[in-house]
Design a protein around this motif. Structure first.
Motif, PDB file in Angstrom:
ATOM      1  N   TYR A 182      -2.212  -4.330   0.821  1.00  0.00           N
ATOM      2  CA  TYR A 182      -1.323  -5.190   0.046  1.00  0.00           C
ATOM      3  C   TYR A 182      -1.932  -5.360  -1.330  1.00  0.00           C
ATOM      4  O   TYR A 182      -3.118  -5.654  -1.454  1.00  0.00           O
ATOM      5  CB  TYR A 182      -1.155  -6.559   0.721  1.00  0.00           C
ATOM      6  N   GLU A 183      -1.139  -5.132  -2.389  1.00  0.00           N
ATOM      7  CA  GLU A 183      -1.701  -5.308  -3.734  1.00  0.00           C
ATOM      8  C   GLU A 183      -0.743  -6.064  -4.626  1.00  0.00           C
ATOM      9  O   GLU A 183       0.463  -6.070  -4.394  1.00  0.00           O
ATOM     10  CB  GLU A 183      -2.091  -3.961  -4.351  1.00  0.00           C
ATOM     11  N   GLU A 184      -1.323  -6.695  -5.643  1.00  0.00           N
ATOM     12  CA  GLU A 184      -0.493  -7.464  -6.570  1.00  0.00           C
ATOM     13  C   GLU A 184       0.500  -6.533  -7.264  1.00  0.00           C
ATOM     14  O   GLU A 184       0.203  -5.356  -7.509  1.00  0.00           O
ATOM     15  CB  GLU A 184      -1.373  -8.138  -7.625  1.00  0.00           C
ATOM     16  N   TYR A 190       3.715   0.303 -19.386  1.00  0.00           N
ATOM     17  CA  TYR A 190       3.994   1.724 -19.144  1.00  0.00           C
ATOM     18  C   TYR A 190       2.856   2.341 -18.350  1.00  0.00           C
ATOM     19  O   TYR A 190       1.871   1.654 -18.046  1.00  0.00           O
ATOM     20  CB  TYR A 190       4.267   2.485 -20.443  1.00  0.00           C
ATOM     21  N   GLU A 191       3.010   3.638 -17.992  1.00  0.00           N
ATOM     22  CA  GLU A 191       1.993   4.308 -17.169  1.00  0.00           C
ATOM     23  C   GLU A 191       1.394   5.492 -17.940  1.00  0.00           C
ATOM     24  O   GLU A 191       2.108   6.185 -18.667  1.00  0.00           O
ATOM     25  CB  GLU A 191       2.612   4.804 -15.854  1.00  0.00           C
ATOM     26  N   VAL A 192       0.090   5.670 -17.763  1.00  0.00           N
ATOM     27  CA  VAL A 192      -0.610   6.809 -18.391  1.00  0.00           C
ATOM     28  C   VAL A 192      -1.499   7.476 -17.346  1.00  0.00           C
ATOM     29  O   VAL A 192      -1.765   6.911 -16.281  1.00  0.00           O
ATOM     30  CB  VAL A 192      -1.496   6.357 -19.589  1.00  0.00           C
ATOM     31  N   ASN A 266      -4.642   2.822 -11.004  1.00  0.00           N
ATOM     32  CA  ASN A 266      -3.747   2.788  -9.836  1.00  0.00           C
ATOM     33  C   ASN A 266      -4.215   3.766  -8.777  1.00  0.00           C
ATOM     34  O   ASN A 266      -4.501   3.382  -7.656  1.00  0.00           O
ATOM     35  CB  ASN A 266      -2.310   3.087 -10.267  1.00  0.00           C
ATOM     36  N   GLU A 267      -4.333   5.043  -9.121  1.00  0.00           N
ATOM     37  CA  GLU A 267      -4.842   5.983  -8.118  1.00  0.00           C
ATOM     38  C   GLU A 267      -5.470   7.200  -8.778  1.00  0.00           C
ATOM     39  O   GLU A 267      -5.293   7.441  -9.966  1.00  0.00           O
ATOM     40  CB  GLU A 267      -3.765   6.384  -7.112  1.00  0.00           C
ATOM     41  N   MET A 268      -6.231   7.959  -7.956  1.00  0.00           N
ATOM     42  CA  MET A 268      -6.836   9.180  -8.495  1.00  0.00           C
ATOM     43  C   MET A 268      -6.433  10.364  -7.624  1.00  0.00           C
ATOM     44  O   MET A 268      -6.113  10.202  -6.452  1.00  0.00           O
ATOM     45  CB  MET A 268      -8.362   9.052  -8.563  1.00  0.00           C
TER      46      MET A 268
END
Ligand code: AMP
Length: 377
Positions: A182-184, A190-192, A266-268
């Protein structure tokens, strides 16, 4: 030198297309030979975790890599050990990128802990393995929030947005049969993403920052270089920290949310990445070539941008090639996959002399290719 790759999708195809001119050979493993990479290199067919097939792949190749992350780490480890013993080779058969990085990326909770351990800002989160743990996590982290499967989630699959306490039960029923996170919820601007490679000798190259646009959880458009020098420096430094921590070899990508000028990891992905497809025409050395160079023990190439690139994913249906190719300078890549809703079938890239020209042409193209994205220059 022969490179073995587990997974023969479009990433594998583009790796082989980059490596063949360097004199390298490729052998893939996938469930079917009717795959994008199967069009240009041989494929061993069977399950990804099949011990005999993996051992065969390892036995016939000098180095092993993968083009997606949902493959069994213990099976890969065991195959490398067995093949090294039976072939009397050095016990240090190379699997690159390192399996420790692959294992961390397969589990969202391990991934977040990696970010935290290395000092990368990330979302507040908690592992969830029962309904009571979900209630506790929601009390601690608050609402809204995202409930995600820890494993096997991609392109927004296996996640639910929880807005109110009433949503908990339904989300638990839908996802709760497997370990969750569960995450906030981050109301990001925007996303990079940032992509780079580390070679065996420890040298590192980093590509310019990518600005990514998603729809329905799937990447639709990448613009690069994204001119945000402070963010690019911070993202590059974060990437280097992860590359060094794992003594990584190969290409690594990290995706971030940007909120009020700050990066939130966020993720790799321990592999070449969709947001780096523009590098084929838009950079001096593509991410595919640099991955292959790194894992083959060759020197890395410069990552300098050749101009201002836009990469548009072709999803669900492929537009008519003859109409697309009337666009001067447009590069079309088709993966040879059967059309299906939500499936990545290809991409196209434009490289322009200025960001303004790129954005104007991209907006025009997108009105045809992805009107839902609502991109304006
Ligand atoms: P992921 O599979 O984690 O990359 O999520 C897919 C997409 O869902 C992301 O690209 C975001 O657009 C959105 N998303 C995921 N996690 C969050 C979050 N914690 N807050 C806001 N949006 C999110």
């Amino acid at each position: 030198m022969r490179i073995g790759i587990v997974g023969a999708g479009q990433l594998g195809q583009m790796l082989a297309l980059a490596g063949i001119p360097l004199g390298l050979e490729f052998l893939f493993l996938d469930r079917s030979a009717d795959t994008p990479a199967g069009r240009i290199a041989p494929v061993l067919t069977g399950e990804f975790g099949d011990a005999a097939l993996l051992a065969q792949l390892v036995g016939r190749c000098d180095v092993l890599s993968f083009d997606w992350e949902n493959i069994s780490v213990p099976a890969l480890r065991a195959a490398a050990r067995t093949a090294a013993r039976t072939a009397g080779r050095s016990a240090r058969f190379r699997i690159s990128p390192p399996l420790s990085a692959l294992a961390a990326s397969q589990d969202r909770w391990s991934e977040k802990r990696t970010f935290m351990r290395l000092g990368l800002a990330t979302t507040r989160c908690a592992p969830v393995d029962s309904q009571a743990a979900l209630a506790r996590a929601v009390r601690r982290i608050g609402l809204p929030g995202m409930l995600k499967t820890r494993r096997l989630g991609y392109d927004g699959k296996g996640q639910r947005l929880l807005r109110s306490p009433d949503d908990l039960e339904q989300a638990w029923l839908q996802l709760g049969s497997v370990p969750l996170l569960y995450e906030e919820f981050v109301p990001f601007d925007y996303e990079v993403s940032i992509i780079g490679a580390r070679a065996r000798d420890g040298s590192i190259v980093v590509y310019p920052l990518n600005r990514n646009y998603h729809a329905d959880g799937i990447l639709r458009l990448t613009l690069s270089p994204w001119r945000a020098p402070a963010l690019a420096r911070a993202a590059g430094a974060a990437l280097c920290r992860v590359l060094e921590a794992y003594r990584y070899v190969g290409v690594l990508a990290i995706e971030f949310f940007v909120r009020q000028g700050r990066l939130i990891a966020n993720e790799m992905a321990p592999r070449v990445h969709n947001s780096g497809h523009w590098t084929i025409e838009g950079s001096v050395t593509s991410q595919f070539e640099n991955h292959v160079r790194a894992i083959a023990g060759l020197p890395l190439g410069p990552t300098t941008a050749r101009g201002h690139a836009a990469m548009i994913n072709l999803i669900g249906t492929l537009p008519d090639a003859s109409s697309l190719l009337t666009e001067p300078g447009l590069h079309l890549h088709c993966y040879g996959k059967e059309p299906r809703p939500g499936r990545k079938l290809g991409h196209c890239t434009l490289v322009e002399t200025s960001a303004a020209r790129r954005d104007a042409r991209t907006a025009r193209l997108l009105r045809r290719l992805a009107p839902k994205l609502g991109f304006h220059s």
